[in-house]
Every structure is written in C-alpha cells, then in structure tokens.
Motif scaffolding. Structure first.
Motif, PDB file in Angstrom:
ATOM      1  N   ASP A 194     -46.773 -17.243  -7.124  1.00 20.93           N
ATOM      2  CA  ASP A 194     -45.691 -18.082  -7.631  1.00 20.93           C
ATOM      3  C   ASP A 194     -46.236 -19.434  -8.080  1.00 20.93           C
ATOM      4  N   ASN A 195     -47.257 -19.392  -8.948  1.00 27.18           N
ATOM      5  CA  ASN A 195     -47.793 -20.631  -9.499  1.00 27.18           C
ATOM      6  C   ASN A 195     -46.882 -21.128 -10.617  1.00 27.18           C
ATOM      7  N   PRO A 196     -46.741 -22.446 -10.778  1.00 25.38           N
ATOM      8  CA  PRO A 196     -45.912 -22.961 -11.878  1.00 25.38           C
ATOM      9  C   PRO A 196     -46.464 -22.539 -13.232  1.00 25.38           C
ATOM     10  N   GLY A 197     -45.567 -22.328 -14.189  1.00 19.67           N
ATOM     11  CA  GLY A 197     -45.975 -22.149 -15.570  1.00 19.67           C
ATOM     12  C   GLY A 197     -45.986 -23.504 -16.253  1.00 19.67           C
ATOM     13  N   GLU A 198     -46.235 -23.504 -17.549  1.00 21.97           N
ATOM     14  CA  GLU A 198     -46.203 -24.760 -18.298  1.00 21.97           C
ATOM     15  C   GLU A 198     -45.541 -24.545 -19.644  1.00 21.97           C
ATOM     16  N   LEU A 199     -44.568 -25.379 -19.946  1.00 28.08           N
ATOM     17  CA  LEU A 199     -43.930 -25.406 -21.259  1.00 28.08           C
ATOM     18  C   LEU A 199     -44.587 -26.534 -22.035  1.00 28.08           C
ATOM     19  N   THR A 200     -45.350 -26.191 -23.056  1.00 23.28           N
ATOM     20  CA  THR A 200     -46.128 -27.176 -23.784  1.00 23.28           C
ATOM     21  C   THR A 200     -45.236 -28.278 -24.335  1.00 23.28           C
ATOM     22  N   GLY A 201     -45.627 -29.518 -24.040  1.00 23.72           N
ATOM     23  CA  GLY A 201     -44.871 -30.675 -24.493  1.00 23.72           C
ATOM     24  C   GLY A 201     -43.851 -31.148 -23.488  1.00 23.72           C
ATOM     25  N   CYS A 202     -43.533 -30.315 -22.493  1.00 20.73           N
ATOM     26  CA  CYS A 202     -42.542 -30.670 -21.483  1.00 20.73           C
ATOM     27  C   CYS A 202     -43.193 -30.846 -20.120  1.00 20.73           C
ATOM     28  N   GLY A 203     -44.090 -29.919 -19.764  1.00 23.59           N
ATOM     29  CA  GLY A 203     -44.752 -29.987 -18.467  1.00 23.59           C
ATOM     30  C   GLY A 203     -44.556 -28.713 -17.677  1.00 23.59           C
ATOM     31  N   ASP A 204     -44.787 -28.794 -16.371  1.00 31.06           N
ATOM     32  CA  ASP A 204     -44.688 -27.626 -15.509  1.00 31.06           C
ATOM     33  C   ASP A 204     -43.250 -27.123 -15.421  1.00 31.06           C
ATOM     34  N   ILE A 205     -43.112 -25.810 -15.357  1.00 35.93           N
ATOM     35  CA  ILE A 205     -41.820 -25.174 -15.122  1.00 35.93           C
ATOM     36  C   ILE A 205     -41.981 -24.210 -13.958  1.00 35.93           C
ATOM     37  N   SER A 206     -40.888 -23.865 -13.313  1.00 36.47           N
ATOM     38  CA  SER A 206     -40.967 -23.008 -12.134  1.00 36.47           C
ATOM     39  C   SER A 206     -41.450 -21.612 -12.523  1.00 36.47           C
ATOM     40  N   PRO A 207     -42.083 -20.891 -11.600  1.00 28.94           N
ATOM     41  CA  PRO A 207     -42.539 -19.529 -11.913  1.00 28.94           C
ATOM     42  C   PRO A 207     -41.391 -18.609 -12.292  1.00 28.94           C
ATOM     43  N   GLU A 208     -40.219 -18.817 -11.693  1.00 28.87           N
ATOM     44  CA  GLU A 208     -39.058 -17.988 -12.032  1.00 28.87           C
ATOM     45  C   GLU A 208     -38.672 -18.180 -13.500  1.00 28.87           C
ATOM     46  N   MET A 209     -38.679 -19.436 -13.933  1.00 27.93           N
ATOM     47  CA  MET A 209     -38.321 -19.731 -15.321  1.00 27.93           C
ATOM     48  C   MET A 209     -39.380 -19.175 -16.275  1.00 27.93           C
ATOM     49  N   ALA A 210     -40.651 -19.316 -15.921  1.00 28.79           N
ATOM     50  CA  ALA A 210     -41.737 -18.808 -16.770  1.00 28.79           C
ATOM     51  C   ALA A 210     -41.653 -17.292 -16.915  1.00 28.79           C
ATOM     52  N   ARG A 211     -41.377 -16.586 -15.804  1.00 29.32           N
ATOM     53  CA  ARG A 211     -41.266 -15.121 -15.871  1.00 29.32           C
ATOM     54  C   ARG A 211     -40.047 -14.701 -16.681  1.00 29.32           C
ATOM     55  N   ALA A 212     -38.941 -15.449 -16.525  1.00 31.49           N
ATOM     56  CA  ALA A 212     -37.732 -15.107 -17.277  1.00 31.49           C
ATOM     57  C   ALA A 212     -37.994 -15.211 -18.775  1.00 31.49           C
ATOM     58  N   ILE A 213     -38.712 -16.234 -19.188  1.00 31.48           N
ATOM     59  CA  ILE A 213     -39.042 -16.398 -20.603  1.00 31.48           C
ATOM     60  C   ILE A 213     -39.990 -15.292 -21.051  1.00 31.48           C
ATOM     61  N   ALA A 214     -41.004 -15.015 -20.225  1.00 30.62           N
ATOM     62  CA  ALA A 214     -42.039 -14.053 -20.607  1.00 30.62           C
ATOM     63  C   ALA A 214     -41.482 -12.644 -20.797  1.00 30.62           C
TER      64      ALA A 214
END
Length: 333
Positions: A194-214
């Motif tokens: 459960d490492n944080p993801g990153e939204l370029t230009g915004c910063g770190d996002i939660s792993p849940e949010m990153a997986r939902a996008i992916a």
C-alpha cells in the motif's frame, strides 16, 4: 486574547484567531517547525502551511509528522513543504488519510460568487485527479491556440477553453485526451503493498486512489508502473538535437515535473532543456536532457542565475543572491 490582538494590530478577528492557533501549535506539538522558523529556514507563512495541513489530525499524529520534518525544511518553498506534509500524513496515518479523502470527495461542490462590473468567480472543490485533468485539457487547448498565433494571454485562453468545453463549443470537438500521468509501483498495483502513488503535478495520492485510476476501464490517465521500461531509448548521443516522441515520453515519466526546485508543472507541459548546451557538446540523452517549464527555461539565460547538474542528473539552481536550491524528485531526500 485573539480579540485583543485584533484590536492592537489592525487584524480582523479571524486573522487574529489564526495567528493565535498557529502560535499555540508551534509551542506545543510542532516544535521542529518552530525551530526551523527560529533558525530562519522558513517564515511564518510556511509554518502556517504545516499547521493547516496537520490541523485535521490529532496532536499526536501532527507531532509525529513534525518530527519527520526535521532536517527537511531547508530550500523548500511553502507549496513544496505542504506537499511533503501531506505525503508524511499519508504514511503516518494511512487509514485516516483515506477516510478524509473519501469525505472530501463526498463534499465536492461548485460555487459561484458574483462580483462587480459583470464578472463572477466559479469555485470548484473536487478530487485532485479530476482537477488536474480539467486543467491539463484546458492548458493543452490554450497552448494549441497560442501556437497558432492567438493574441490572448494563456490565462484567458485556458478560461475560454473551459467555457467552450463546458458549453459544448468548438473547442471540445474531436479533441484528444489530455496527457495525465499517474505513477504506481507494481506491488501496490497488484494489492501486495500500500505505497502511495503519485499524480504528476499534484503530489502523492493514496494507494486506493491510484489503484482505482489504474483499473478504471474508462480512465483518461497514463498509468506508469515504476519498473524498468522496455521499448524506450536510453541514449541518442549527438545524432539529433530534438528528441523523438519516445525519448520525450521517457523524460516526462522519469522527471514527472519541471526540474526547477519547487516547480510542480507536469513535465508533459514543459520544454526539454540540454543541461550542457548542444553547441558546447551536450548530448540528447536521458542524463543531459531535463524538463523545464517555459518560465524557468527562459530564466536560465538571465544574468546571475546558474543551473548546474551532477553526474546523476540532479539539478542545483543558484540565484543572483547566492542561495542554492537542489532538485528533490522524491520529496524525501
């Protein structure tokens, strides 16, 4: 006390209350932030960014984040410092962070405030990924028109692009999707970590949010899995001055944002700058090329500014007054 401060300093009651709350936090559970302020590493405004970012958690959690900030204040402007605080909060209190993210998403809203002289302001509070996508799409539309010779400013063009898109104008007809990058490591993508993801230009996002996008079948994002990538060039030597699209995408993925310390402009909306100038023998390769937004690309040529890069490609910028700032791609150096 806040009322007395307001009367004596010509501050509003609300401003005085904010100053008192900041003083209480600094002298109780944010000692490292106070020490950095006393040492001249940050000013009161930067300290307030730390306080505001941690005001949503308990004093114990805020104190833990504050302790992790020790040694990380120097050469960080207020926006960069707040991004770091949010990243630390995600690591210290992941469950609380995800709960607050869900609450913020549920509270999304659009508000209009009418002003004078026929002008109004729209305020939109929405998830960061959607906000970044909307801005990127309008920025791309604006840049395309600017390249065609449009005399409007970029701010005017972005706003007009938003209006055209929302009202179904010609600006949205047949437009390709904006290039948005979301970084996630492979174990997190697979649900093993459960490492944080990153939204370029915004910063770190939660792993849940990153997986939902992916995993969203209708996602407009470019999912970047952080593992060795194949099919992208490593070094083009001195055969070409302008990198091909594959090299450009590689550099966008590698750097994520403008290389200027403290600048969060996504790399896909920047120029590619040769660290060692082409005329001086610099190559078109992954180490010598770096993204710089147009403002900082132009700034490099101004008197008194020095941009130096070490063997690993890390950029250090020295200002005319002699202060140096070093690029920190991860935010945790």
């Amino acid at each position: 006390m806040a009322g007395e401060i307001a009367l004596l300093s010509n501050l509003t009651q609300a401003a005085a209350e904010r100053k008192v709350a900041l003083a209480v936090a600094l002298t109780s559970y944010l000692p490292c932030t106070l020490a950095a302020m006393e040492a001249g590493l940050i000013n009161e405004y930067a300290a307030s960014r730390v306080f505001e970012a941690t005001a949503c958690v308990s004093e114990d959690v805020a104190a833990e984040v504050d302790s992790l900030l020790a040694g990380r204040f120097e050469n960080r402007n207020p926006p960069a410092l707040r991004r770091l605080v949010n990243s630390l909060l995600m690591r210290v209190d992941p469950e609380g962070y995800e709960r607050r993210r869900q609450e913020k998403m549920a509270a999304r809203r659009l508000e209009i405030r009418h002003g004078d002289h026929g002008s109004s302001t729209l305020f939109a509070e929405l998830p960061s990924d959607r906000a970044q996508a909307l801005y990127a799409a309008c920025d791309r539309d604006a840049l395309a028109k600017k390249r065609q010779g449009d005399k409007r400013t970029m701010d005017q063009l972005r706003l007009d692009a938003l209006v055209e898109r929302c009202l179904g104008g010609h600006g949205c007809a047949g437009k390709p999707k904006a290039q948005i990058f979301v970084h996630i490591d492979l174990p997190t993508l697979l649900g093993l970590r459960d490492n944080p993801g990153e939204l370029t230009g915004c910063g770190d996002i939660s792993p849940e949010m990153a997986r939902a996008i992916a995993f969203d079948a209708d996602s407009v994002w470019n999912r970047i899995i952080d593992e060795p990538m194949t099919g992208l060039p490593i070094d083009l030597g001195r055969e070409n001055y302008r990198p091909p699209s594959a090299m450009r995408k590689y550099l966008q993925v590698a750097h994520r944002t403008c290389s200027m310390p403290g600048c969060n402009r996504p790399a896909q909306y920047t120029d590619l700058d040769h660290a060692t100038a082409w005329k001086d023998g610099g190559g078109t390769d992954k180490v010598n090329l770096r993204p710089l937004c147009r403002v900082h690309h132009v700034l490099r040529g101004e008197p008194g500014w020095t941009f130096t890069t070490n063997d690993t490609g890390t950029l250090t910028v020295t200002t005319p007054n002699g202060r140096s700032y070093t690029e920190d791609p991860t935010g945790f150096a």
